[in-house]
Design a protein around this motif. Structure first.
Motif, PDB file in Angstrom:
ATOM      1  N   UNK A 213      32.627  70.390 -24.282  1.00 26.41           N
ATOM      2  CA  UNK A 213      31.252  70.802 -24.622  1.00 26.41           C
ATOM      3  C   UNK A 213      31.322  72.175 -25.273  1.00 26.41           C
ATOM      4  N   UNK A 214      30.637  72.314 -26.410  1.00 30.31           N
ATOM      5  CA  UNK A 214      30.788  73.559 -27.147  1.00 30.31           C
ATOM      6  C   UNK A 214      29.630  74.524 -26.918  1.00 30.31           C
ATOM      7  N   UNK A 215      29.926  75.783 -27.166  1.00 34.45           N
ATOM      8  CA  UNK A 215      28.873  76.793 -27.187  1.00 34.45           C
ATOM      9  C   UNK A 215      28.851  77.364 -28.592  1.00 34.45           C
ATOM     10  N   UNK A 216      27.660  77.736 -29.046  1.00 38.27           N
ATOM     11  CA  UNK A 216      27.566  78.401 -30.338  1.00 38.27           C
ATOM     12  C   UNK A 216      27.336  79.877 -30.056  1.00 38.27           C
ATOM     13  N   UNK A 217      28.188  80.736 -30.635  1.00 37.50           N
ATOM     14  CA  UNK A 217      28.055  82.170 -30.374  1.00 37.50           C
ATOM     15  C   UNK A 217      27.539  82.871 -31.622  1.00 37.50           C
ATOM     16  N   UNK A 218      26.529  83.709 -31.418  1.00 35.75           N
ATOM     17  CA  UNK A 218      25.891  84.426 -32.530  1.00 35.75           C
ATOM     18  C   UNK A 218      25.876  85.920 -32.251  1.00 35.75           C
ATOM     19  N   UNK A 219      25.382  86.649 -33.241  1.00 34.74           N
ATOM     20  CA  UNK A 219      25.089  88.081 -33.073  1.00 34.74           C
ATOM     21  C   UNK A 219      26.318  88.987 -33.110  1.00 34.74           C
ATOM     22  N   UNK A 220      27.362  88.585 -33.827  1.00 29.46           N
ATOM     23  CA  UNK A 220      28.528  89.462 -33.948  1.00 29.46           C
ATOM     24  C   UNK A 220      28.405  90.189 -35.285  1.00 29.46           C
ATOM     25  N   UNK A 221      28.726  91.500 -35.278  1.00 32.53           N
ATOM     26  CA  UNK A 221      28.519  92.237 -36.524  1.00 32.53           C
ATOM     27  C   UNK A 221      29.786  92.729 -37.209  1.00 32.53           C
ATOM     28  N   UNK A 222      30.941  92.205 -36.788  1.00 30.74           N
ATOM     29  CA  UNK A 222      32.172  92.483 -37.517  1.00 30.74           C
ATOM     30  C   UNK A 222      33.157  91.352 -37.215  1.00 30.74           C
ATOM     31  N   UNK A 223      34.203  91.247 -38.036  1.00 32.85           N
ATOM     32  CA  UNK A 223      35.198  90.201 -37.793  1.00 32.85           C
ATOM     33  C   UNK A 223      35.887  90.423 -36.454  1.00 32.85           C
ATOM     34  N   UNK A 224      36.125  91.706 -36.109  1.00 33.14           N
ATOM     35  CA  UNK A 224      36.759  91.993 -34.818  1.00 33.14           C
ATOM     36  C   UNK A 224      35.849  91.565 -33.675  1.00 33.14           C
ATOM     37  N   UNK A 225      34.533  91.775 -33.848  1.00 36.38           N
ATOM     38  CA  UNK A 225      33.572  91.375 -32.811  1.00 36.38           C
ATOM     39  C   UNK A 225      33.587  89.853 -32.647  1.00 36.38           C
ATOM     40  N   UNK A 226      33.734  89.133 -33.742  1.00 38.17           N
ATOM     41  CA  UNK A 226      33.800  87.671 -33.668  1.00 38.17           C
ATOM     42  C   UNK A 226      35.028  87.259 -32.861  1.00 38.17           C
TER      43      UNK A 226
END
Ligand code: ZN
Ligand code: MN
Length: 481
Positions: A213-226
């Motif tokens: 089961x997947x989660x969708x993650x949002x709200x990251x503001x840099x590649x490192x944050x992702x």
């Protein structure tokens, strides 16, 4: 020990660098005063009719070709219906079951060699506006909405669930960004919101066939944050599986300060959006000839250029990678090499001195105060022996600060290298007289003592004496002692 594998798919949204919006003539300028780039079309007034921006379609096709996708000769715009205050029309014009491009791939470099990550689809859609939350503020207790961004063209690039680690997600994004920037269809600046990324992530036991089961993650503001958000999410999901908790499909937000994700809403399904074909737009028909003409405008991409730099200039894989990641930097390097044909020396100066100084003042290579021609002149002065390598660094610093030509600085500051043996000989004599201890030590066989004496001569000449000559003359004079 039980082993898990990670499955990641990324959805990247990129602002296209067109002059005007996707369906109206409003400017796409970033940072303008709120609501100064808005009209009845992009704010969805009754009776308006959208007209598609040809340049945006061209840029999408260009990106699709660079990402090895198949461009559809016919695609359909669709309405994605949802309510949110930044969306005045209450629907977003997007593409759904017939996107502009599908079935491509992006090649990335991983620890175990180069690998392809599938690109499921690429489509064109419009952006929404932007909310500014001022809740609790004294002047405005509430939220403000800026419609300037409404209707700005977005390229949506959806990867297949082929990415196997947070680190690989980082590599995928960097590679993708470099390609898009090479194409000059977007500046991909996350700080300005011209690149945004949502990540779908799930884990499963090794050997299992069905996806977790997947989660969708949002709200990251840099590649490192992702990367960090994904690392957190993988750990959280494994922990949940081990304690036999049920993982629910949901959208989670990354909290940069607390370095964790938290639930935002249960994940919506496609049917929640009640997609239907946009009745105000005809199907988008793309002629083969147009596609082929766009293909011709794609110049060398980062991978090819890196390979060529290794071949042509005999650079290391690493150096070639750094120099070709950004088109502007690669262009800069090649301009210098054209004027001063010593790739090895140019690589050093560009990678160490130039990039070092630019990073220190947070500037891009396009804004470099030193032009490629000026850097080449400096390197020539050094090669001719007019200035020493050490002085060259001083001149470089001065060039960077003032933008002046190296010859001018060398003359103004009287930095010409001293190569007159008589003149150097005089200074050497002085230094020998002033440093009897070092002379004695050298006499006793301590080779190191000469280093101290060389240093003294260089100090007296403000670094201008030719170091080889200083060494030679010192040794001659010491022998006679
Ligand atoms: Zn407009
Ligand atoms: Mn989208």
């Amino acid at each position: 020990m039980v082993e898990y594998e990670t499955i990641i798919g990324l959805e990247v949204h990129v602002h296209l660098k067109t002059e005007s919006k996707l369906f109206c003539g409003c400017s796409t300028e970033f940072g303008a005063a709120p609501n100064t780039h808005a009209c009845p079309v992009c704010t969805g007034m009754p009776g308006i009719l959208p007209v598609v921006n040809k340049k945006a379609v061209e840029y999408t096709i260009k990106s699709a070709l660079a990402l090895n996708c198949k461009v559809a000769s016919r695609s359909i715009f669709a309405r994605k219906n949802y309510f949110y205050p930044d969306l005045p029309k209450n629907y977003q014009i997007s593409q759904y079951d017939e996107p502009l491009a599908q079935n491509g791939y992006l090649e990335i470099g991983t620890d175990s060699g180069r690998r392809r990550v599938g690109i499921t689809r690429i489509h064109l859609e419009e952006d929404a506006g932007k909310l500014l939350h001022c809740i609790g503020s004294r002047e405005i207790d509430g939220s403000l909405v800026d419609f300037n961004r409404c209707g700005v063209p977005l390229l949506e690039i959806v990867s297949s669930p082929d990415i196997t680690s947070p680190e690989e997600a980082y590599t995928y994004l960097t590679t993708l960004k470099n390609i898009i920037r090479y194409l000059e269809v977007s500046d991909c600046d996350m700080e300005k919101g011209s690149l945004r990324c949502d990540a779908n992530v799930s884990v499963r036991l090794v050997g299992k066939k069905e996806l977790g089961v997947k989660a969708e993650v949002k709200n990251m503001n840099s590649f490192r944050a992702i990367q960090k958000a994904l690392e957190y999410e993988v750990k959280r999901q494994i922990k949940a599986l081990e304690s036999e908790e049920r993982i629910i499909q949901e959208t989670r937000l990354w909290d940069e300060k607390k370095e964790r994700t938290y639930p935002m809403r249960s994940k919506e399904e496609a049917h929640d959006y009640r997609y239907f074909p946009e009745p105000d737009l005809v199907p988008l028909i793309v002629e083969k000839e147009w596609i082929e003409n766009i293909r011709k405008t794609i110049s060398e991409l980062p991978d090819e250029r890196r390979e060529r730099f290794i071949r042509e200039y005999k650079l290391s894989e690493y150096n070639a990678g750094v120099l070709t990641a950004e088109k502007a930097l690669a262009n800069y390097f090649e301009k210098v090499v054209k004027l001063y044909n010593n790739p090895k020396v140019v690589t050093n100066w560009v990678m160490v001195e130039l990039l070092g100084r630019l990073n220190a003042v947070n500037k891009e290579v396009e804004e470099s105060p030193i032009s490629p021609g000026q850097l080449a002149e400096l390197l020539k002065l050094m090669e001719k022996g007019t200035i020493s390598g050490k002085i060259a660094k001083t001149v470089f610093e001065e060039m960077f600060n003032s933008g002046k030509n190296p010859q001018v600085i060398v003359e103004e500051k009287k930095l010409v290298q001293i190569t007159d043996e008589k003149e150097i000989g005089k200074i050497v004599e002085e230094v020998l007289k002033e440093n009897p201890d070092a002379v004695e030590e050298y006499g006793k066989g301590k080779q190191k003592a000469i280093g101290h004496l060389v240093g003294q001569v260089m100090r007296k000449t403000q670094g201008k004496a030719n170091p080889q000559l200083v060494n030679k003359i010192l040794k001659e004079k010491l022998l006679k002692k």
